[in-house]
Design a protein around this motif. Structure first.
Motif, mmCIF file in Angstrom:
data_model
loop_
_atom_site.group_PDB
_atom_site.id
_atom_site.type_symbol
_atom_site.label_atom_id
_atom_site.label_comp_id
_atom_site.label_asym_id
_atom_site.label_seq_id
_atom_site.Cartn_x
_atom_site.Cartn_y
_atom_site.Cartn_z
ATOM 1 N N LEU A 57 -79.551 19.733 60.803
ATOM 2 C CA LEU A 57 -80.269 18.489 60.531
ATOM 3 C C LEU A 57 -80.169 18.135 59.054
ATOM 4 O O LEU A 57 -79.931 19.006 58.211
ATOM 5 C CB LEU A 57 -81.741 18.631 60.933
ATOM 6 N N THR A 58 -80.361 16.870 58.772
ATOM 7 C CA THR A 58 -80.307 16.392 57.402
ATOM 8 C C THR A 58 -81.674 16.504 56.746
ATOM 9 O O THR A 58 -82.669 15.990 57.255
ATOM 10 C CB THR A 58 -79.838 14.930 57.363
ATOM 11 N N MET A 59 -81.713 17.211 55.606
ATOM 12 C CA MET A 59 -82.973 17.336 54.874
ATOM 13 C C MET A 59 -83.375 15.980 54.290
ATOM 14 O O MET A 59 -82.535 15.214 53.835
ATOM 15 C CB MET A 59 -82.825 18.353 53.730
ATOM 16 N N ARG A 60 -84.657 15.689 54.338
ATOM 17 C CA ARG A 60 -85.163 14.486 53.677
ATOM 18 C C ARG A 60 -86.125 14.910 52.571
ATOM 19 O O ARG A 60 -86.733 15.980 52.627
ATOM 20 C CB ARG A 60 -85.854 13.556 54.671
ATOM 21 N N ARG A 61 -86.243 14.067 51.593
ATOM 22 C CA ARG A 61 -87.116 14.384 50.460
ATOM 23 C C ARG A 61 -88.573 14.417 50.916
ATOM 24 O O ARG A 61 -89.002 13.578 51.694
ATOM 25 C CB ARG A 61 -86.943 13.372 49.341
ATOM 26 N N ILE A 72 -87.734 18.536 53.606
ATOM 27 C CA ILE A 72 -88.351 18.751 54.907
ATOM 28 C C ILE A 72 -87.378 18.315 56.006
ATOM 29 O O ILE A 72 -86.606 17.372 55.826
ATOM 30 C CB ILE A 72 -89.682 17.965 54.998
ATOM 31 N N VAL A 73 -87.395 19.035 57.118
ATOM 32 C CA VAL A 73 -86.692 18.607 58.323
ATOM 33 C C VAL A 73 -87.666 18.740 59.488
ATOM 34 O O VAL A 73 -88.544 19.607 59.491
ATOM 35 C CB VAL A 73 -85.416 19.436 58.609
ATOM 36 N N THR A 74 -87.514 17.854 60.468
ATOM 37 C CA THR A 74 -88.351 17.897 61.668
ATOM 38 C C THR A 74 -87.512 18.420 62.822
ATOM 39 O O THR A 74 -86.476 17.835 63.150
ATOM 40 C CB THR A 74 -88.909 16.509 62.008
ATOM 41 N N LEU A 75 -87.945 19.511 63.415
ATOM 42 C CA LEU A 75 -87.219 20.111 64.528
ATOM 43 C C LEU A 75 -87.458 19.282 65.784
ATOM 44 O O LEU A 75 -88.603 19.025 66.157
ATOM 45 C CB LEU A 75 -87.668 21.555 64.740
ATOM 46 N N PRO A 76 -86.398 18.845 66.454
ATOM 47 C CA PRO A 76 -86.562 17.901 67.556
ATOM 48 C C PRO A 76 -87.127 18.479 68.840
ATOM 49 O O PRO A 76 -87.764 17.762 69.617
ATOM 50 C CB PRO A 76 -85.131 17.375 67.777
ATOM 51 N N GLN A 77 -86.903 19.763 69.108
ATOM 52 C CA GLN A 77 -87.369 20.345 70.361
ATOM 53 C C GLN A 77 -88.748 20.965 70.171
ATOM 54 O O GLN A 77 -89.014 21.638 69.182
ATOM 55 C CB GLN A 77 -86.385 21.406 70.865
#
Length: 204
Positions: A57-61, A72-77
């Motif tokens: 996933l792509t990290m976002r600020r 931060i990244v949000t795990l989709p599952q």
């Protein structure tokens, strides 16, 4: 990617209907359960069953005041059961913590120009999903499969004497497989996950 198992079994439907299927009927029921499970997974954007996967996933600020971390990244599952490994741009990292569906990375140097528009890629191996499958999800799968079993043409209404037949699929009357009702979608909404737009690579 491994084939996901159906969210309900032939035995589950046989028990619910208090009937025994012939071998030929079992094949039909299994196909309908597979289709209903796919419909549920498509609507929720979730695997639902317990599994371990790797997502890139792509990290976002992150907000430095709110999150006190670099990215931060949000795990989709969901739900996230355990995070086994994290790597940032191919480099293993242990400098992170979990907050629900979010993985917060404590420190990372964001690239400057000309790579400033290329945010870090975070590879996460994690275990997610339910075991067993929640009862209301199984109930939706069984109900949707049984509806197709008893009404394969998906006729919504029919009258005698030359009147037109009304189908769930307007105009053509062509069946598109197992469909979810609005009531079933309302039941499933609480299980819907975040969009998978940020997910780039996935493997099992």
């Amino acid at each position: 990617m491994a084939v996901l198992p159906p969210l309900a079994t032939v035995a589950d439907l046989a028990t619910r209907l208090n009937r025994t299927f012939t071998p030929e009927q079992e094949l039909q029921v299994q196909a309908l359960l597979d289709d209903a499970s796919s419909a549920v997974r498509s609507f929720t954007r979730q695997d639902i069953t317990r599994a371990t996967t790797t997502e890139t996933l792509t990290m976002r600020r992150a907000d430095p005041v709110l999150h006190r971390c670099a990215g931060i990244v949000t795990l989709p599952q969901r739900p996230v059961i355990d995070i086994e490994a994290v790597a940032i741009n191919g480099t293993a990292s242990s400098d992170w913590w979990q907050d629900g569906q979010d993985l917060l990375l404590r420190a990372w140097s964001w690239d400057g120009p000309p790579a400033a528009n290329r945010p870090p890629q975070v590879s996460v191996t994690y275990t997610h999903g339910w075991d067993p499958v929640p009862g209301e999800i199984k109930a939706v799968v069984l109900q949707a499969a049984n509806r197709m079993l008893v009404n394969p043409a998906q006729v919504r209404s029919e009258t005698v004497g030359g009147e037109s037949v009304t189908y769930l699929i307007p105009t053509t009357g062509e069946a598109l497989g197992v469909l979810l009702s609005r009531t079933e979608e309302r039941v499933l909404k609480r299980y819907r996950g975040p969009g998978a737009a940020s997910m780039q690579v996935r493997s099992r």
